[in-house]
Design a protein around this motif. Structure first.
Motif, PDB file in Angstrom:
ATOM      1  N   GLN A  40      66.811  52.005  14.510  1.00  0.00           N
ATOM      2  CA  GLN A  40      67.559  50.513  14.712  1.00  0.00           C
ATOM      3  C   GLN A  40      68.810  50.321  14.012  1.00  0.00           C
ATOM      4  N   ASN A  41      68.788  51.081  12.887  1.00  0.00           N
ATOM      5  CA  ASN A  41      70.373  50.793  12.341  1.00  0.00           C
ATOM      6  C   ASN A  41      71.567  51.477  13.154  1.00  0.00           C
ATOM      7  N   ASN A  42      71.364  52.792  13.620  1.00  0.00           N
ATOM      8  CA  ASN A  42      72.210  53.195  14.321  1.00  0.00           C
ATOM      9  C   ASN A  42      72.457  52.607  15.703  1.00  0.00           C
ATOM     10  N   TRP A  43      71.449  52.074  16.291  1.00  0.00           N
ATOM     11  CA  TRP A  43      71.620  51.456  17.731  1.00  0.00           C
ATOM     12  C   TRP A  43      72.388  50.082  17.688  1.00  0.00           C
ATOM     13  N   VAL A  44      72.168  49.515  16.402  1.00  0.00           N
ATOM     14  CA  VAL A  44      72.791  48.152  15.906  1.00  0.00           C
ATOM     15  C   VAL A  44      74.233  48.659  15.923  1.00  0.00           C
ATOM     16  N   SER A  45      74.538  49.505  15.084  1.00  0.00           N
ATOM     17  CA  SER A  45      76.101  49.773  14.883  1.00  0.00           C
ATOM     18  C   SER A  45      76.870  50.360  16.158  1.00  0.00           C
ATOM     19  N   GLU A  46      75.983  50.981  16.793  1.00  0.00           N
ATOM     20  CA  GLU A  46      76.609  51.363  18.112  1.00  0.00           C
ATOM     21  C   GLU A  46      77.082  50.303  19.116  1.00  0.00           C
ATOM     22  N   TRP A  47      76.066  49.496  19.157  1.00  0.00           N
ATOM     23  CA  TRP A  47      76.192  47.985  19.962  1.00  0.00           C
ATOM     24  C   TRP A  47      77.480  47.336  19.269  1.00  0.00           C
ATOM     25  N   ASN A  48      77.590  47.329  17.962  1.00  0.00           N
ATOM     26  CA  ASN A  48      78.582  46.305  17.532  1.00  0.00           C
ATOM     27  C   ASN A  48      79.997  47.023  17.297  1.00  0.00           C
ATOM     28  N   SER A  49      79.973  48.384  17.772  1.00  0.00           N
ATOM     29  CA  SER A  49      81.303  48.974  17.669  1.00  0.00           C
ATOM     30  C   SER A  49      82.426  48.196  18.265  1.00  0.00           C
ATOM     31  N   LYS A  71      82.312  44.876  18.835  1.00  0.00           N
ATOM     32  CA  LYS A  71      82.223  43.248  18.722  1.00  0.00           C
ATOM     33  C   LYS A  71      82.814  42.927  17.349  1.00  0.00           C
ATOM     34  N   HIS A  72      82.592  44.201  16.400  1.00  0.00           N
ATOM     35  CA  HIS A  72      83.226  43.802  15.136  1.00  0.00           C
ATOM     36  C   HIS A  72      82.381  42.479  14.490  1.00  0.00           C
ATOM     37  N   GLN A  73      81.136  42.384  14.941  1.00  0.00           N
ATOM     38  CA  GLN A  73      80.297  41.273  13.769  1.00  0.00           C
ATOM     39  C   GLN A  73      79.665  41.712  12.653  1.00  0.00           C
ATOM     40  N   THR A  74      79.368  40.778  11.817  1.00  0.00           N
ATOM     41  CA  THR A  74      78.768  41.215  10.629  1.00  0.00           C
ATOM     42  C   THR A  74      77.445  40.690  11.340  1.00  0.00           C
ATOM     43  N   VAL A  75      76.357  41.740  11.170  1.00  0.00           N
ATOM     44  CA  VAL A  75      75.150  41.668  11.786  1.00  0.00           C
ATOM     45  C   VAL A  75      73.960  41.693  10.844  1.00  0.00           C
ATOM     46  N   VAL A 109      54.366  46.123  18.502  1.00  0.00           N
ATOM     47  CA  VAL A 109      55.305  44.902  18.552  1.00  0.00           C
ATOM     48  C   VAL A 109      56.286  45.069  17.682  1.00  0.00           C
ATOM     49  N   TYR A 110      57.531  44.864  18.213  1.00  0.00           N
ATOM     50  CA  TYR A 110      58.820  44.757  17.194  1.00  0.00           C
ATOM     51  C   TYR A 110      59.296  43.322  17.089  1.00  0.00           C
ATOM     52  N   ILE A 111      59.437  42.946  15.916  1.00  0.00           N
ATOM     53  CA  ILE A 111      59.959  41.659  15.761  1.00  0.00           C
ATOM     54  C   ILE A 111      60.785  41.625  14.493  1.00  0.00           C
ATOM     55  N   ALA A 112      61.970  41.003  14.783  1.00  0.00           N
ATOM     56  CA  ALA A 112      63.187  40.848  13.788  1.00  0.00           C
ATOM     57  C   ALA A 112      63.917  39.652  14.302  1.00  0.00           C
ATOM     58  N   ASP A 113      64.447  39.051  13.096  1.00  0.00           N
ATOM     59  CA  ASP A 113      65.309  37.767  13.337  1.00  0.00           C
ATOM     60  C   ASP A 113      66.751  38.236  13.015  1.00  0.00           C
ATOM     61  N   PHE A 114      67.647  37.813  14.054  1.00  0.00           N
ATOM     62  CA  PHE A 114      69.005  38.415  14.013  1.00  0.00           C
ATOM     63  C   PHE A 114      69.921  37.204  13.779  1.00  0.00           C
ATOM     64  N   SER A 115      71.253  37.292  13.044  1.00  0.00           N
ATOM     65  CA  SER A 115      72.128  36.563  12.968  1.00  0.00           C
ATOM     66  C   SER A 115      73.377  37.189  13.110  1.00  0.00           C
ATOM     67  N   PHE A 116      74.544  36.444  13.486  1.00  0.00           N
ATOM     68  CA  PHE A 116      75.881  37.297  13.740  1.00  0.00           C
ATOM     69  C   PHE A 116      76.995  36.354  12.881  1.00  0.00           C
ATOM     70  N   GLU A 117      77.854  36.921  12.431  1.00  0.00           N
ATOM     71  CA  GLU A 117      79.047  36.202  11.922  1.00  0.00           C
ATOM     72  C   GLU A 117      80.254  36.900  12.024  1.00  0.00           C
TER      73      GLU A 117
END
Length: 377
Positions: free
Chosen positions: A341-350, A352-356, A369-377
């Motif tokens: 998940q960490n690598n996939w999020v970093s790749e996705w954000n490459s 967008k340059h968001q703080t995820v 089941v996968y459950i996670a709460d996400f916010s973007f800054e």
């Protein structure tokens, strides 16, 4: 149904058996039904009929002496009689009486005034039953009115919803007002869950069952002695589903990982309930109204876990953040996501340059089941 633990009180010519209902760590008792004074006696049985009998899953399978026995016992319990004479029901042996009493309590969450301990009396067959109560009549009727007020308020709010939406609303409403706790002596009842906000698994399940029955929906209470746990089965749109409100509310998570499971999914998620001999149980073979299936959040076995995760992440990003939920048919898919998940999020954000920021919630005993709460800054 919960297993009865039997202990012999006295067994002479007037054989007496003392039995108690198992209740996930506390003595058993069960919830309060609203309209307890509006039914009239049955001419055939000359006692109060069991309200909404067709919605009582186990009791609706009965007829003849078995049904009359349960009807007499139900009427006596609703009147808070310490001794109930059942001799007019015909010859019911001790083992059958145990099974029928268990079915009565499992089907009738309104019987929370009873402490769950009882004594069976008779010689060759049962002649009478002694029960202990947690409340007197005034206390019980007051409690029933209190519960009715809560349920009535929910009914007004959800009257225009579908049965699925009503079940989900009540599921969430009970989770919002209740916390898992063994502190309250009525925590194994619907009354404790609905009014005190503290409950054991049985209290959660009985509260949900009581409200569903009041809405005209068939809802069962089932349990596993091995798990020391109880949960529900509900009928919606002609199909049955398992659901576990207690585990979904564990730690105040407020998830829906266990809402409307098929038998196959429930078994994957460690839910296999006891099936008492001689009783028919519903088959839960549909996923049509599973929370994840209905929301398009189920990932089929063999599908690309990364693609499913990133597609959902795109949706959350467009919405400004929120909860990312997925149900995988294979535990290997969830394991792959958890490891990457960490690598996939970093790749996705490459680009967008968001703080995820994200926090993963791990439902109890759940590898699908996968459950996670996400916010973007």
């Amino acid at each position: 149904m919960f297993k009865l633990s039997r202990r012999t009180a006295a067994f002479l010519l007037s054989a007496a058996l003392a039995c108690s209902l198992c209740a996930c760590s506390l003595p058993s008792a069960f919830p309060a039904a609203p309209d307890i004074t509006t039914v009239t006696p049955s001419p055939e049985l000359k006692v109060l009929p069991i309200p909404n009998l067709e919605k009582k899953y186990f009791l609706s399978q009965l007829s003849g002496s078995d049904l009359e026995f349960c009807t007499i016992v139900y009427a006596g319990l609703m009147a808070l009689e310490p001794n109930i004479n059942v001799s007019s029901a015909g010859a019911i042996d001790f083992d059958r009486a145990d099974a029928l009493i268990q079915a009565l309590f499992d089907d009738c969450p309104e019987l929370y005034m009873c402490a769950g301990d009882y004594t069976i009396r008779g010689t060759l067959s049962v002649s009478s039953l002694d029960f202990k109560y947690r409340m007197n009549k005034d206390e019980y009727y007051s409690a029933a009115r209190e519960v009715s007020s809560i349920i009535g308020g929910w009914k007004d709010e959800i009257s225009a919803l579908s049965d699925y939406e009503k079940a989900l609303y009540v599921y969430d409403a009970i989770a919002a007002r209740c916390t898992y706790s063994a502190e309250d002596e009525l925590g194994d009842t619907a009354y404790g869950a609905l009014t005190q906000g503290k409950a054991l698994c049985q209290g959660y399940s009985k509260a949900f069952q009581l409200v569903m029955q009041s809405l005209g929906l068939r809802c069962l209470f089932v349990s596993s002695e091995a798990m020391v746990h109880g949960w529900n089965i509900i009928e919606l749109d002609g199909s049955f589903y398992q659901l576990d409100l207690t585990w979904d509310d564990s730690g105040d998570m407020g998830t829906h990982a266990y809402f409307n499971m098929s038998d196959e999914l429930a078994q994957k998620l460690s839910h296999v309930y006891d099936r008492a001999e001689g009783w028919e149980y519903p088959v839960c073979d549909s996923m049509e109204l599973n929370y994840y299936e209905l929301g398009g959040l189920r990932v089929a076995a063999g599908a690309d876990a990364k693609a499913a995760f990133l597609a959902r992440l795109d949706e959350l990003y467009a919405a400004g953040g929120g909860r990312l939920t997925l149900l995988f048919d294979s535990a290997a898919q969830l394991s792959e996501l958890a490891e990457n998940q960490n690598n996939w999020v970093s790749e996705w954000n490459s680009d967008k340059h968001q703080t995820v920021l994200y926090t993963r919630i791990i439902p109890e005993n759940n590898d699908y089941v996968y459950i996670a709460d996400f916010s973007f800054e």
